[in-house]
Design a protein around this motif. Structure first.
Motif, PDB file in Angstrom:
ATOM      1  N   VAL A   9       0.835  -1.213   0.000  1.00  0.00           N
ATOM      2  CA  VAL A   9       0.000   0.000   0.000  1.00  0.00           C
ATOM      3  C   VAL A   9       0.864   1.255   0.000  1.00  0.00           C
ATOM      4  CG1 VAL A   9      -2.000   1.124   1.068  1.00  0.00           C
ATOM      5  CG2 VAL A   9      -1.566  -1.284   1.497  1.00  0.00           C
ATOM      6  N   GLY A  10       1.982   1.166   0.720  1.00  0.00           N
ATOM      7  CA  GLY A  10       2.836   2.356   0.845  1.00  0.00           C
ATOM      8  C   GLY A  10       2.056   3.470   1.503  1.00  0.00           C
ATOM      9  N   ARG A  11       2.155   4.670   0.946  1.00  0.00           N
ATOM     10  CA  ARG A  11       1.418   5.805   1.527  1.00  0.00           C
ATOM     11  C   ARG A  11       0.176   6.150   0.715  1.00  0.00           C
ATOM     12  NH1 ARG A  11       6.745   9.292   2.960  1.00  0.00           N
ATOM     13  NH2 ARG A  11       7.457   7.907   4.613  1.00  0.00           N
ATOM     14  N   ARG A  12      -0.243   5.212  -0.111  1.00  0.00           N
ATOM     15  CA  ARG A  12      -1.457   5.441  -0.908  1.00  0.00           C
ATOM     16  C   ARG A  12      -2.659   5.574   0.018  1.00  0.00           C
ATOM     17  NH1 ARG A  12      -0.752   0.762  -3.777  1.00  0.00           N
ATOM     18  NH2 ARG A  12      -2.871   0.067  -3.324  1.00  0.00           N
ATOM     19  N   MET A  13      -3.546   6.502  -0.336  1.00  0.00           N
ATOM     20  CA  MET A  13      -4.775   6.676   0.449  1.00  0.00           C
ATOM     21  C   MET A  13      -5.960   6.783  -0.507  1.00  0.00           C
ATOM     22  SD  MET A  13      -3.675   9.445   3.346  1.00  0.00           S
ATOM     23  CE  MET A  13      -3.085  10.613   2.167  1.00  0.00           C
TER      24      MET A  13
ATOM     25  N   ARG B  35      -7.320  15.068   7.431  1.00  0.00           N
ATOM     26  CA  ARG B  35      -8.217  14.235   6.614  1.00  0.00           C
ATOM     27  C   ARG B  35      -8.185  12.776   7.064  1.00  0.00           C
ATOM     28  NH1 ARG B  35     -10.130  14.151   0.953  1.00  0.00           N
ATOM     29  NH2 ARG B  35     -11.767  12.581   1.070  1.00  0.00           N
ATOM     30  N   ARG B  36      -6.975  12.301   7.395  1.00  0.00           N
ATOM     31  CA  ARG B  36      -6.867  10.904   7.840  1.00  0.00           C
ATOM     32  C   ARG B  36      -7.637  10.688   9.143  1.00  0.00           C
ATOM     33  NH1 ARG B  36      -1.643  11.128   5.279  1.00  0.00           N
ATOM     34  NH2 ARG B  36      -0.752  12.255   7.031  1.00  0.00           N
ATOM     35  N   LEU B  37      -7.800  11.755   9.923  1.00  0.00           N
ATOM     36  CA  LEU B  37      -8.522  11.614  11.194  1.00  0.00           C
ATOM     37  C   LEU B  37     -10.024  11.808  11.040  1.00  0.00           C
ATOM     38  CD1 LEU B  37      -6.039  13.597  13.476  1.00  0.00           C
ATOM     39  CD2 LEU B  37      -6.485  11.146  13.588  1.00  0.00           C
ATOM     40  N   VAL B  38     -10.426  12.784  10.212  1.00  0.00           N
ATOM     41  CA  VAL B  38     -11.859  13.124  10.149  1.00  0.00           C
ATOM     42  C   VAL B  38     -12.553  12.522   8.928  1.00  0.00           C
ATOM     43  CG1 VAL B  38     -11.461  15.284  11.414  1.00  0.00           C
ATOM     44  CG2 VAL B  38     -11.596  15.348   8.916  1.00  0.00           C
ATOM     45  N   VAL B  39     -11.779  12.042   7.951  1.00  0.00           N
ATOM     46  CA  VAL B  39     -12.232  11.344   6.736  1.00  0.00           C
ATOM     47  C   VAL B  39     -12.872  12.257   5.688  1.00  0.00           C
ATOM     48  CG1 VAL B  39     -13.652   9.465   5.783  1.00  0.00           C
ATOM     49  CG2 VAL B  39     -12.474   9.151   7.958  1.00  0.00           C
ATOM     50  N   ALA B  40     -13.929  12.988   6.042  1.00  0.00           N
ATOM     51  CA  ALA B  40     -14.655  13.780   5.032  1.00  0.00           C
ATOM     52  C   ALA B  40     -13.842  15.007   4.590  1.00  0.00           C
ATOM     53  CB  ALA B  40     -15.996  14.225   5.590  1.00  0.00           C
ATOM     54  N   HIS B  41     -13.846  15.242   3.290  1.00  0.00           N
ATOM     55  CA  HIS B  41     -13.072  16.362   2.731  1.00  0.00           C
ATOM     56  C   HIS B  41     -13.501  17.719   3.299  1.00  0.00           C
ATOM     57  CE1 HIS B  41     -11.315  19.229  -0.027  1.00  0.00           C
ATOM     58  NE2 HIS B  41     -12.523  19.654  -0.332  1.00  0.00           N
ATOM     59  N   ASP B  42     -14.814  17.967   3.349  1.00  0.00           N
ATOM     60  CA  ASP B  42     -15.290  19.283   3.824  1.00  0.00           C
ATOM     61  C   ASP B  42     -14.841  19.560   5.260  1.00  0.00           C
ATOM     62  OD1 ASP B  42     -16.452  19.776   1.427  1.00  0.00           O
ATOM     63  OD2 ASP B  42     -18.499  19.282   2.051  1.00  0.00           O
ATOM     64  N   ASP B  43     -14.922  18.531   6.090  1.00  0.00           N
ATOM     65  CA  ASP B  43     -14.489  18.682   7.483  1.00  0.00           C
ATOM     66  C   ASP B  43     -12.997  18.969   7.546  1.00  0.00           C
ATOM     67  OD1 ASP B  43     -17.019  18.225   8.401  1.00  0.00           O
ATOM     68  OD2 ASP B  43     -16.686  16.109   8.898  1.00  0.00           O
ATOM     69  N   ALA B  44     -12.231  18.247   6.736  1.00  0.00           N
ATOM     70  CA  ALA B  44     -10.775  18.438   6.735  1.00  0.00           C
ATOM     71  C   ALA B  44     -10.424  19.843   6.258  1.00  0.00           C
ATOM     72  CB  ALA B  44     -10.118  17.390   5.841  1.00  0.00           C
ATOM     73  N   GLN B  45     -11.179  20.330   5.283  1.00  0.00           N
ATOM     74  CA  GLN B  45     -10.943  21.689   4.766  1.00  0.00           C
ATOM     75  C   GLN B  45     -11.201  22.720   5.879  1.00  0.00           C
ATOM     76  OE1 GLN B  45     -13.263  22.592   1.304  1.00  0.00           O
ATOM     77  NE2 GLN B  45     -12.566  24.693   1.201  1.00  0.00           N
ATOM     78  N   ASP B  46     -12.349  22.584   6.558  1.00  0.00           N
ATOM     79  CA  ASP B  46     -12.689  23.534   7.637  1.00  0.00           C
ATOM     80  C   ASP B  46     -11.638  23.506   8.747  1.00  0.00           C
ATOM     81  OD1 ASP B  46     -14.934  24.165   6.249  1.00  0.00           O
ATOM     82  OD2 ASP B  46     -16.317  23.002   7.511  1.00  0.00           O
ATOM     83  N   ALA B  47     -11.279  22.292   9.156  1.00  0.00           N
ATOM     84  CA  ALA B  47     -10.321  22.170  10.268  1.00  0.00           C
ATOM     85  C   ALA B  47      -8.937  22.676   9.854  1.00  0.00           C
ATOM     86  CB  ALA B  47     -10.244  20.716  10.745  1.00  0.00           C
ATOM     87  N   ASP B 112     -11.815   7.487  -3.211  1.00  0.00           N
ATOM     88  CA  ASP B 112     -11.630   6.489  -4.267  1.00  0.00           C
ATOM     89  C   ASP B 112     -11.850   5.081  -3.709  1.00  0.00           C
ATOM     90  OD1 ASP B 112     -10.903   4.957  -6.394  1.00  0.00           O
ATOM     91  OD2 ASP B 112      -8.765   5.453  -6.306  1.00  0.00           O
ATOM     92  N   TYR B 113     -13.067   4.594  -3.890  1.00  0.00           N
ATOM     93  CA  TYR B 113     -13.395   3.274  -3.346  1.00  0.00           C
ATOM     94  C   TYR B 113     -12.771   2.142  -4.167  1.00  0.00           C
ATOM     95  CZ  TYR B 113     -16.821   5.588  -0.380  1.00  0.00           C
ATOM     96  OH  TYR B 113     -17.414   6.387   0.559  1.00  0.00           O
ATOM     97  N   SER B 114     -12.236   2.465  -5.350  1.00  0.00           N
ATOM     98  CA  SER B 114     -11.697   1.403  -6.213  1.00  0.00           C
ATOM     99  C   SER B 114     -10.374   0.848  -5.692  1.00  0.00           C
ATOM    100  CB  SER B 114     -11.505   1.928  -7.642  1.00  0.00           C
ATOM    101  OG  SER B 114     -10.515   2.938  -7.638  1.00  0.00           O
ATOM    102  N   ASP B 115      -9.688   1.635  -4.874  1.00  0.00           N
ATOM    103  CA  ASP B 115      -8.411   1.170  -4.324  1.00  0.00           C
ATOM    104  C   ASP B 115      -8.688   0.412  -3.027  1.00  0.00           C
ATOM    105  OD1 ASP B 115      -5.850   0.741  -3.502  1.00  0.00           O
ATOM    106  OD2 ASP B 115      -5.215   2.842  -3.559  1.00  0.00           O
ATOM    107  N   ALA B 116      -9.113  -0.850  -3.188  1.00  0.00           N
ATOM    108  CA  ALA B 116      -9.614  -1.622  -2.048  1.00  0.00           C
ATOM    109  C   ALA B 116      -8.597  -1.746  -0.914  1.00  0.00           C
ATOM    110  CB  ALA B 116     -10.043  -3.005  -2.518  1.00  0.00           C
ATOM    111  N   LEU B 117      -7.331  -1.943  -1.269  1.00  0.00           N
ATOM    112  CA  LEU B 117      -6.328  -2.159  -0.232  1.00  0.00           C
ATOM    113  C   LEU B 117      -6.118  -0.908   0.628  1.00  0.00           C
ATOM    114  CD1 LEU B 117      -4.694  -4.619   0.600  1.00  0.00           C
ATOM    115  CD2 LEU B 117      -2.784  -3.744  -0.763  1.00  0.00           C
ATOM    116  N   SER B 118      -6.075   0.251  -0.037  1.00  0.00           N
ATOM    117  CA  SER B 118      -5.869   1.484   0.744  1.00  0.00           C
ATOM    118  C   SER B 118      -7.119   1.828   1.565  1.00  0.00           C
ATOM    119  CB  SER B 118      -5.448   2.656  -0.148  1.00  0.00           C
ATOM    120  OG  SER B 118      -6.502   3.094  -0.948  1.00  0.00           O
TER     121      SER B 118
END
Lengths: 113, 179
Positions: A9-13, B35-47, B112-118
């Motif tokens: 995965v590396g740092r991919r998100m 973003r990694r903590l709050v997930v949603a883009h709008d929330d991350a933008q505000d914070a 991006d839900y297509s990147d299942a592993l991430s």
């Protein structure tokens, strides 16, 4: 059970941002801070040190005076009379010196603990 | 890219110019950290916006003996935790909490839900208590030192190191059972 390797995965998100997002947010932030002045550095860190030093110096001065008075006026034969001697010595101080000592006691942050 | 010392000097000399340099260096890492903590883009933008307004406003309170990066990340972390706390009706989410809202990875236009592993990796991270999320994210993605992370979380380097390794073990376990 399958293996998992962080390198797969590396740092991919899965998170994405709109095009040009970072330059637009930087501009928005600059507009916000233009209306929001910088606060001055807190003065309390300096004054707290000053207060602490003043308290320590005052306490040391009072201790020196009290010990001095105790040594001078200590009755040779009775420990119970010590406080009376200190009181007597206090009475002999000038009103200014008495007021200073009382003030120091009142202001001493450690006296009540 | 300017280093922290240059940026601090630049802000002191010319706040507007210096702060632009600060944003160039920190806007992306701070946004992604939040973003990694709050997930949603709008929330991350505000914070993120609120983080930088606070960084600017309180710039003179920064103690130059501390890591500047850790100071900025601490403000960003507090903003993210405040936002997560609002969602659960608290002032701020605790480091021992595991906010349920982020576990489900709410539908978001910028995801991006297509990147299942991430996606799975982020789900594994969000199954952790916040203090382990912070230790893992700031070490794995942002490469902060244990000491810097400790300054952000108000902990010790040894404690952060332990949380990081526990987090990694839990993530591996989660990934193995969910691949």
């Amino acid at each position: 059970m399958e293996q998992f390797d962080f390198n797969d995965v590396g740092r991919r998100m899965p998170y994405q941002v709109p095009d040009g997002f970072f330059s637009s947010i930087e501009e928005k932030i600059m507009q916000h801070v233009a209306d929001s002045p910088m606060e001055e550095a807190p003065a309390h860190s300096i004054s707290r040190v000053k207060i602490l030093w003043r308290t320590l110096i005052s306490t040391a001065a009072v201790a020196a005076i009290v010990i001095g008075l105790w040594v001078v006026f200590q009755p040779k034969d009775s420990a119970a009379a010590d406080f009376a001697a200190v009181e007597k010595a206090f009475d002999q101080l000038s009103p200014e010196d008495q007021a200073f000592l009382l003030q120091v006691y009142e202001d001493d942050a450690f006296m009540d603990e | 890219m300017h280093n922290d010392k240059d940026i601090i000097k630049a802000v002191q000399a010319d706040p507007e110019h210096g702060f632009r340099l600060l944003l160039k260096r920190y806007s992306e890492p701070v946004y992604w950290h939040i973003r990694r903590l709050v997930v949603a883009h709008d929330d991350a933008q505000d914070a993120s916006q609120e983080t930088f307004v606070r960084v600017f406003r309180h710039f003179r309170q920064y103690d130059s003996k501390q890591s500047f990066k850790a100071w900025v990340f601490k403000i960003a972390t507090n903003e993210a935790l405040r936002l997560l706390g609002k969602r659960s009706g608290k002032v701020m989410v605790s480091l021992d909490d595991t906010p349920e809202e982020t576990l489900n990875m709410k539908a978001d236009e910028y995801f991006d839900y297509s990147d299942a592993l991430s996606v799975k990796l982020q789900q594994a991270v969000h199954a952790l208590p916040v203090k382990q999320q912070l230790a893992f994210n700031m070490r794995y993605y942002d490469e902060l030192s244990y000491k810097e992370i400790a300054a952000v979380t108000g902990s010790t380097a040894a404690n952060v190191k332990m949380n990081y390794h526990v987090a990694k073990e839990k993530i591996v376990k989660f990934m193995k059972s969910n691949i």
